[in-house]
Design an enzyme around this catalytic site. Structure first.
Site, PDB file in Angstrom:
ATOM      1  N   SER A 664       0.730  -1.157   0.067  1.00  0.00           N
ATOM      2  CA  SER A 664       0.132   0.122  -0.149  1.00  0.00           C
ATOM      3  C   SER A 664       0.794   1.303  -0.177  1.00  0.00           C
ATOM      4  O   SER A 664       1.684   1.339  -0.761  1.00  0.00           O
ATOM      5  CB  SER A 664      -0.833  -0.143   1.193  1.00  0.00           C
ATOM      6  N   ASP A 737      -8.897  -4.690  -6.083  1.00  0.00           N
ATOM      7  CA  ASP A 737      -8.499  -3.791  -5.021  1.00  0.00           C
ATOM      8  C   ASP A 737      -9.626  -2.678  -4.879  1.00  0.00           C
ATOM      9  O   ASP A 737     -10.009  -1.886  -5.705  1.00  0.00           O
ATOM     10  CB  ASP A 737      -7.292  -2.931  -5.250  1.00  0.00           C
ATOM     11  N   HIS A 771      -7.410  -5.306  -1.648  1.00  0.00           N
ATOM     12  CA  HIS A 771      -6.094  -4.822  -1.219  1.00  0.00           C
ATOM     13  C   HIS A 771      -5.308  -5.945  -0.345  1.00  0.00           C
ATOM     14  O   HIS A 771      -4.061  -5.615  -0.461  1.00  0.00           O
ATOM     15  CB  HIS A 771      -6.710  -3.597  -0.233  1.00  0.00           C
TER      16      HIS A 771
END
Length: 807
Positions: A664, A737, A771
């Site tokens: 991330s 995601d 994610h």
């Protein structure tokens, strides 16, 4: 070894055309064994301290689980049959035992393939309600603790689209739930032939919003949203009898009984909806019903939140944080912004708190100069009120008296939220017979009990204090001692000091213990899930950045490492913004915490012969009125250089064979460091965002918009400097995601840029993953890719070292 399962798109930068790879891959056996390590059960002690339930989750789902149907509406994802998330790792097993006597016995009567969630103790501790997420409809179940047998509550199907709402009533035999209305008819499938174009229009006024996924797009989506989120408030007994429908069908998100069980506080969404915001910004009405379903008062009806400023201190105008007092039969508290929720407006007071009892008018209570952060109720003369301001990181805690509105708040703590060392802890709570949990107080009601991580220059050392409200003095009752990391769980008997703790060490997973002064009794004895890690060495490094800022990180070395040779290094980073350099350098780990394998971190690679630096401090500091990100690149390179030099200074790490990686915002960091320094031989970037023009209304802790800080957004974006990324970069991204800002196109475009500019990169797109990666097949493949990349480009790469450049 290859294992053929399904399609995994892996785009490989090479002179030849990239080809889809049709199989998932399995890494070397030592990594597979860590992925498959069993999970340690989670523990739930009943309110009376008699029973202990052990709940076990699977380590991962399967790709078949993720391939099941999934609705994506207004920021929500859920299975259409269960009306609950299909991506959660629900409990697969329950076991029960008396708290002070083992061993635990498996709960009998569970469904054949348990997918359990929302475990809720009854107020008397004799039962536990839970939800079984069945594909045909989510079911309510109840465990009878005395017999250890669980049974389904008949006649009700639960709605978990926004989270399940299961609430016990004080009699411990009745519950209030949100249920799917029987006989509801699904909307007709939308035609595959478009009826016309999609149109959105805005007629002025700022309506800034961060980037969100899975939003409503069509009128058909709106109908589906109505259908799946519609619930009824239902009251029923644990055997399914005495079923009472207390509301008409509506889009309820919660239904909470008052402590005396005479009223219900319900929240429901309603139109108009938005095509640019998730459901949490939709209009929401909060009202109080009596237990026959009659509406007594609408507390608030908040409009669509389209014009909210991007600041973190901005809030929604109107009543919010509406809650029952834990210490009163039926009294509501809520807060309203006095500055229209706009943190940029000057105001002497920002917030107004109100109290309300049925049949009375709302009574103004307290005004706050910063934003409301929370309340812990004790009794009519004792409550803790927290307020704070993100921009300055200031947080304050006050002692307030809800039954004495004329009494001025007494400030107990006034500190920086960044200062971990000064954190006084949070109050312990007790269970009341009606199921509520106010603060635990001393017999004379002069003291409360505070528990916290106990951050210190020695590392985290959890503690328990008795804090006297009038003198503001603490009496330390417990502090974790080496070689353990031990945190308080529940103070069973304040008079005798009988304390439940959870204790762990480097080689022992967390286990429940009973403390009676110096005597410690182990109540559980869970085995090490990955005994091959027992020889791993852990050290907290303390080092300094070039500008004098103190930094820390946790260094792991492989079992059996003798220190006679230097190891290749994997640094796994995630920057954080700070307003204070002194806070940035504080220790944020314990040398005695259990070494647990976690798929999201780098620790697995210590078993592949790497020195691993996990969670090094990468502060981006903006003291005073300075914005941290205006000097992001300069500080980031200093952070990384200091980390590399610190590992090298130990004699463990080879500074010529270092890799940088992150997930991330850590992936964003990785790409930037490859673009702006020559410190690393390769990088691994998972699920990142690289082009900040695609997140124009803020990201991470950046509150300014792209148009307010255009140069900062441009300089921070590694996509801008794709021509400078001259080390091999492995990018991994979930194809679905859902995290704001990290659209898969972020990785796709950076890969295309590096490829077009002649660099070296590899992009792996994981089907069905979001994610975070939850399917075993995906995680194994991720480790296969990471291991192959590190072996080729770091461990076995020819020696090469260049000086770090300045952005």
């Amino acid at each position: 070894m290859l294992r053929r399962i399904t399609l995994c798109l892996a785009l490989v930068s090479a002179p030849a055309l990239a080809k889809p790879q049709e199989t998932y891959c399995t890494p070397v056996p030592e990594l597979v064994r860590l992925v498959d390590a069993p999970t340690t059960p989670e523990l739930r002690v009943d309110p009376t301290g008699r029973f202990l339930v052990q709940a076990t989750r699977p380590a991962f789902l399967t790709i078949q689980d993720l391939a099941l149907p999934e609705m994506k509406l207004a920021g929500l994802r859920f299975h259409p049959g269960s009306r609950a998330s299909g991506r959660d790792k629900y409990y697969k097993a329950l076991a029960i035992r008396p708290l002070l006597q083992g061993p635990a016995r498996p709960v009998k009567g569970l469904p054949s393939r348990p997918r359990l969630t929302d475990l809720q103790w009854s107020p008397d501790g004799q039962r536990m309600a839970f939800v079984h997420v069945d594909p045909s409809g989510s079911q309510l179940w109840v465990l009878e603790c005395a017999s250890g047998v669980a049974k389904r509550v008949p006649g009700v199907v639960l709605n978990g689209t926004t989270g399940f709402s299961v609430e016990w009533l004080p009699d411990s035999r009745s519950l209030v739930v949100l249920a799917v209305p029987p006989g509801a008819v699904a909307p007709a499938p939308a035609s595959s032939v478009p009826r016309g174009p999609g149109i959105q229009e805005h007629n002025g006024g700022k309506a800034s919003a961060r980037t969100f996924q899975d939003l409503l797009k069509t009128p058909e989506d709106e109908k589906l949203f109505d259908y799946y989120l519609t619930s009824q408030v239902v009251r029923l007994k644990t055997d399914g009898s005495d079923r009472q429908v207390l509301s008409k069908p509506a889009l309820y998100t919660s239904a909470e009984p008052s402590p005396d069980a005479q009223y219900l506080l319900v929240e429901q969404l309603h139109r108009p909806y938005s095509y640019s915001l998730p459901f949490s910004s939709f209009p929401i009405k909060t009202e109080v019903l009596d237990m026959r379903g009659k509406s007594l008062k609408v507390i608030g009806d908040l409009p669509l939140e389209e014009n909210a400023p991007p600041d973190f201190d901005a809030v929604r105008p109107g009543p919010r944080s509406i809650q029952w007092r834990d210490d009163a039969p039926a009294c509501l508290c809520w807060v309203e912004a006095l500055d229209e929720g706009d943190a940029r407006k000057p105001a002497e007071f920002r917030e107004q708190l109100y109290l309300w009892r049925p049949s009375q008018e709302p009574r103004p209570w307290l005004k706050l100069t910063t934003r409301y952060r929370g309340l812990d109720w004790g009794d009519g003369q004792h409550a803790l009120l927290q307020e704070g301001w993100h921009k300055t990181r200031r947080t304050r805690t006050h002692w307030v008296q809800p039954d004495a509105p004329e009494a001025a708040p007494v400030t107990l703590f006034d500190r920086s939220s960044e200062d971990r060392y000064s954190d006084p802890g949070s109050p312990l709570h007790k269970a009341l017979p009606n199921g509520r949990s106010p603060m635990l107080m001393s017999a004379d009601h002069q003291s409360i009990y505070l528990s916290g991580l106990g951050a210190s220059p020695e590392g985290d050392r959890p503690f328990l204090d008795a804090f006297q409200l009038d003198t503001k003095k603490s009496d330390r009752l417990f502090r974790s001692q080496a070689p353990y990391f031990e945190r308080p769980v529940r103070l069973l008997n304040p008079a005798t000091g009988q304390l439940l703790t959870q204790r762990e060490s480097l080689d022992s997973p967390p286990n429940l213990c009973l403390r009676q002064q110096e005597k410690v009794q182990a109540l559980t004895d869970f085995e090490h899930p990955a005994p091959q890690l027992k020889g791993v060495k852990k050290e907290i490094l303390r080092y300094r950045r070039a500008d004098g800022v103190d930094l820390t990180g946790t260094l792991y070395t492989p079992p059996g490492y003798d220190g006679k040779s230097r190891l290749p290094v994997l640094i796994w980073a995630y920057p954080g913004e700070f307003k204070s350099a002194s806070a940035a350098g504080q220790i944020k780990d314990s040398p005695y915490k259990f070494i647990r394998p976690f798929w999201g971190g780098p620790l697995f690679f210590v078993m592949r012969g790497y020195a691993v630096l996990e969670d090094p401090t990468f502060p981006i500091i903006g003291e005073g009125k300075k914005e941290p990100n205006d000097s992001y690149l300069e500080q980031l390179v200093m952070d990384a250089q200091a980390a590399v030099e610190a590992v090298a200074a130990t004699g463990v790490g080879d500074p010529e064979r270092c890799a940088i990686g992150g997930h991330s915002y850590g992936a964003f960091t990785t790409a930037n460091l490859l673009a702006h320094s020559e410190l690393f031989r390769a990088g691994i970037a998972r699920s990142g965002a690289y082009n900040r023009t695609l997140t124009p209304f803020g990201f991470q802790s950046e509150e300014r918009t792209y148009w307010e800080a255009r140069d900062t957004y441009t300089r921070m974006a590694p996509f801008t400097y794709a021509d400078k990324i001259n080390e091999p970069l492995l990018m991994i991204h979930g194809a679905e995601d859902s995290n704001p800002g990290t659209f898969p196109v972020q990785s796709e475009r950076l890969f295309q840029a590096i490829k077009g500019l002649g660099g070296q990169a590899r992009l792996v797109t994981l089907p069905k993953e979001s994610h975070s990666y939850v399917a075993r097949e995906s995680v194994l493949h991720v480790f296969f890719e990471m291991d192959s990349w590190l072996e080729k480009h770091v461990k076995n790469a020819p020696a090469r070292r260049k000086a770090a450049s300045t952005p």
